[in-house]
Enzyme design. Structure first.
Site, PDB file in Angstrom:
ATOM      1  N   ASP A 173      74.133  86.799 112.182  1.00  0.00           N
ATOM      2  CA  ASP A 173      74.463  88.376 112.954  1.00  0.00           C
ATOM      3  C   ASP A 173      75.935  88.658 112.810  1.00  0.00           C
ATOM      4  O   ASP A 173      76.294  89.935 112.945  1.00  0.00           O
ATOM      5  CB  ASP A 173      73.517  88.371 113.973  1.00  0.00           C
ATOM      6  CG  ASP A 173      72.323  88.488 113.850  1.00  0.00           C
ATOM      7  OD1 ASP A 173      71.725  88.685 112.718  1.00  0.00           O
ATOM      8  OD2 ASP A 173      71.579  88.243 114.710  1.00  0.00           O
ATOM      9  N   TYR A 195      66.308  92.837 116.922  1.00  0.00           N
ATOM     10  CA  TYR A 195      66.821  92.156 118.328  1.00  0.00           C
ATOM     11  C   TYR A 195      67.958  92.784 118.914  1.00  0.00           C
ATOM     12  O   TYR A 195      68.998  93.377 118.054  1.00  0.00           O
ATOM     13  CB  TYR A 195      67.189  90.631 117.930  1.00  0.00           C
ATOM     14  CG  TYR A 195      66.181  89.814 118.314  1.00  0.00           C
ATOM     15  CD1 TYR A 195      65.328  89.420 119.391  1.00  0.00           C
ATOM     16  CD2 TYR A 195      65.422  89.043 116.987  1.00  0.00           C
ATOM     17  CE1 TYR A 195      64.452  88.737 119.691  1.00  0.00           C
ATOM     18  CE2 TYR A 195      64.300  88.295 117.246  1.00  0.00           C
ATOM     19  CZ  TYR A 195      63.670  88.200 118.540  1.00  0.00           C
ATOM     20  OH  TYR A 195      62.613  87.186 118.622  1.00  0.00           O
TER      21      TYR A 195
END
Length: 626
Positions: free
Chosen positions: A291, A375
């Site tokens: 990420d 998320y």
């Protein structure tokens, strides 16, 4: 100006102009990354107010028409290009994924006859309600993929435009997309699984039901204002002093953390994180996401809202970032700063004097949130009155879902027909420690049980074992909760009044590191996640634990390369890289939106002070107390 001041909108504009004047920006060139190139530590520590500063930026450029990419260092102060490197995508990896490439994927797959036919076989004909999800491709030695700029695409279905598509995965089918050629290279139509029908619209009162009416308001007020002081990017609070930074890749960065005027940590950040999934099926075996390196955590920062994301007497910092065209954009209220009560700090009721004393703990909170796809991640740095500091990473958002397959060992059923594969969220914190100076040493400290014997006749004794990490050959370590393992970072130059090195101790949570097979692709690419701690000798070029260009990198970059040098660590300028995180087998309570789960670590002073540093905290005089 300070060397670590965050880039301004004017500097980003100037950087773009400099790159353009140098002929590096063509009509199809994009800027996946543009950030401050921080000077070496010795230069920053030697800086004094009024000294000249050479402001330098690092830029990663991508020609979306050809796939060619370049890394550039450019001095804004001198108006010069200092260095540039043409990237070999097969060996060096690819630049981070651009927002516009997410949009392009939607157009590419919906123009592919094979993909459209596969959806039609599943009874899906309204493509406007299909949401292709562009996901990083990784490297799996698939013939014909080396050097291509790629994404892999799983898809979800909406029942109507406001319906949350995560409830309806179109499972068993994945498209491999070449972004440069703008076409589907390969379509994997592995299994025709029914699309789950039940909706999961957590923001729809018809789904959630009426809101509770039993919760009374909680108001956090500080009538006399907050206890911290802010000067530019510098924050001071109860003996702590730190500088706020914000990086498009790492997000929130804390610089030059000192306590009572003494250095503790030169730089602290989350330098990488990886989310590997456990489903080995042909449609999903490749699922793992970096990420920070692939999606740029800082670029995904949220604009925070008072009373929702933060509560109390709040101060905010905006984030100024370069967009894909190299132009500045401002995210308001990106970083939140506040202080909060944290229960009892210390307490004693004395048996002999009958004295009763209680002091309350308080902490300074520096935080931000980033949303990466499904998320949401919150990053919270806490600083305490007793000299401890802590990082807590919070995970929320929506599960990445699948069609439920009865008996699957890889996924849990969370709703009718709906599954969610098991996965991990593994973070790596880069901690450039300077405990009372740059010369530090790291000891691994274990509890030791002692057998009954002449020196321990009743078997009650236990002690500790200190193991010095003398060089990088010893520097890759695992947590061990059974041994109470911690790591002590001590000064090589300063001692306390008892003659012991002043120190801080890193307390790990000790949760599992990477669970994938050591010979797997993800273990090669995310080697940092295979151990809980790595200790390296400081080098200003060693910035990211999985290397600079993580996207589609074949692996072996970053920490494995650096550790192979086997440099001395004892009494040197050291950097700790701490891996920690969550292993998540989803549960029904995580659906349709996940309550926050959290992980992190604590650093506590250990002989840094000569006694309890919080003795002078006054009794509480809260005006609402009776």
């Amino acid at each position: 100006m300070h060397p670590l001041d965050r880039l301004t909108a004017e500097e980003i504009t100037a950087a773009r102009a400099l790159l353009d004047d140098a002929g590096l920006l063509g009509p199809t060139t994009r800027v996946p990354f543009l950030g401050l190139e921080e000077p070496a530590k010795d230069e920053v520590l030697a800086h004094r107010d009024g000294d000249p500063v050479d402001r330098t930026v690092r830029a990663v450029l991508l020609d979306v028409a050809t796939g060619a990419s370049t890394i550039v260092l450019a001095s804004l102060t001198r108006g010069e290009i200092d260095w540039q490197h043409a990237v070999d995508p097969a060996a060096d990896g690819q630049p981070a994924i651009l927002l516009e490439e997410f949009i392009a994927v939607d157009e590419i797959v919906k123009a592919d006859a094979g993909w459209v036919a596969a959806l039609k076989r599943r009874g899906i004909t309204d493509l406007d309600l299909v949401r292709p999800c562009p996901l990083s491709a990784g490297v799996f030695d698939i013939p014909g993929e080396a050097g291509r700029r790629m994404l892999r695409v799983l898809s979800f279905l909406q029942h109507r435009p406001e319906d949350h598509c995560w409830a309806h995965p179109i499972d068993g089918i994945v498209a491999y997309v070449d972004l440069t050629e703008r076409r589907v290279l390969e379509l994997i139509d592995h299994e025709d699984l029914r699309v789950p029908q039940e909706e999961g619209n957590y923001d729809d009162p018809a789904y959630v039901g009426p809101a509770r009416e039993t919760l009374r308001p909680i108001e956090i007020t500080q009538p006399d204002g907050a206890s911290f002081a802010i000067t530019g990017d510098v924050v001071e609070w109860e003996g702590w002093r730190l500088r706020i930074g914000f990086d498009p890749r790492e997000g929130l960065v804390l610089h030059q953390i000192t306590l009572e005027g003494r250095p503790v940590c030169y730089r602290a950040s989350v330098a990488e994180m990886v989310v590997p999934y456990a489903d080995p099926s042909p449609a999903r075996y490749w699922q793992n996401y970096f990420d920070a390196g692939e999606y740029l955590l800082g670029q995904q920062v949220n604009s925070l809202r008072n009373g929702c994301d933060c509560l109390g007497e709040i101060r905010y910092f905006d984030a100024v970032l370069a967009d894909g065209d190299g132009l500045p954009r401002t995210v308001e209220n990106a970083v939140c700063l506040h202080e909060e009560d944290f229960g009892v700090l210390w307490k004693h009721t004395d048996l002999f004097t009958e004295a009763q004393e209680t002091r309350r703990q308080r902490r300074l909170v520096v935080s931000y949130w980033a949303t990466v796809g499904n998320y949401d991640y919150g990053f919270y740095w806490y600083f305490y009155l007793d000299g401890s500091f802590q990082l807590e990473c919070k995970v929320s958002g929506v599960l990445f879902t699948s069609a439920h397959v009865e008996g699957s060992p890889w996924a849990e059923q969370v709703a009718p027909e709906l599954g969610a594969p098991g996965h991990q969220h593994l973070f790596n914190a880069r901690l450039d420690m300077t405990v009372d100076g740059v010369a530090n040493a790291v000891d691994e400290v274990d509890l030791v049980r002692l057998p009954i014997g002449p020196d321990n006749p009743y078997g009650n004794a236990f002690t500790r074992r200190f193991t010095r990490l003398a060089n990088e050959a010893d520097g890759a370590r695992d947590a061990d909760p059974a041994l109470g393992r911690v790591w002590r970072i001590g000064s090589a130059e300063r001692t306390n009044r008892l003659g012991k090195p002043t120190a801080f101790v890193l307390h790990p949570a000790g949760q599992p590191a990477l669970l994938a097979d050591p010979d797997s692709s993800i273990a090669r690419r995310a080697a940092f996640a295979t151990r809980h701690l790595w200790v390296t000798r400081y080098d200003p070029q060693e910035r990211y634990p999985a290397g600079e260009l993580v996207n589609q990198h074949p692996g072996g970059a970053g920490l494995p390369e650096w550790m192979a040098r086997e440099r001395d660590l004892d009494g040197e300028d050291v950097v700790l890289w701490h891996t920690f995180g969550l292993t998540h087998f989803p549960r029904p309570e995580d659906w349709p939106v996940m309550p926050v789960d959290a992980c992190g670590f604590v650093l506590r002073p250990y002989g840094f002070f000569d006694r309890n540093p919080a003795l002078d905290v006054p009794e509480s005089v809260a005006r609402h107390c009776h």
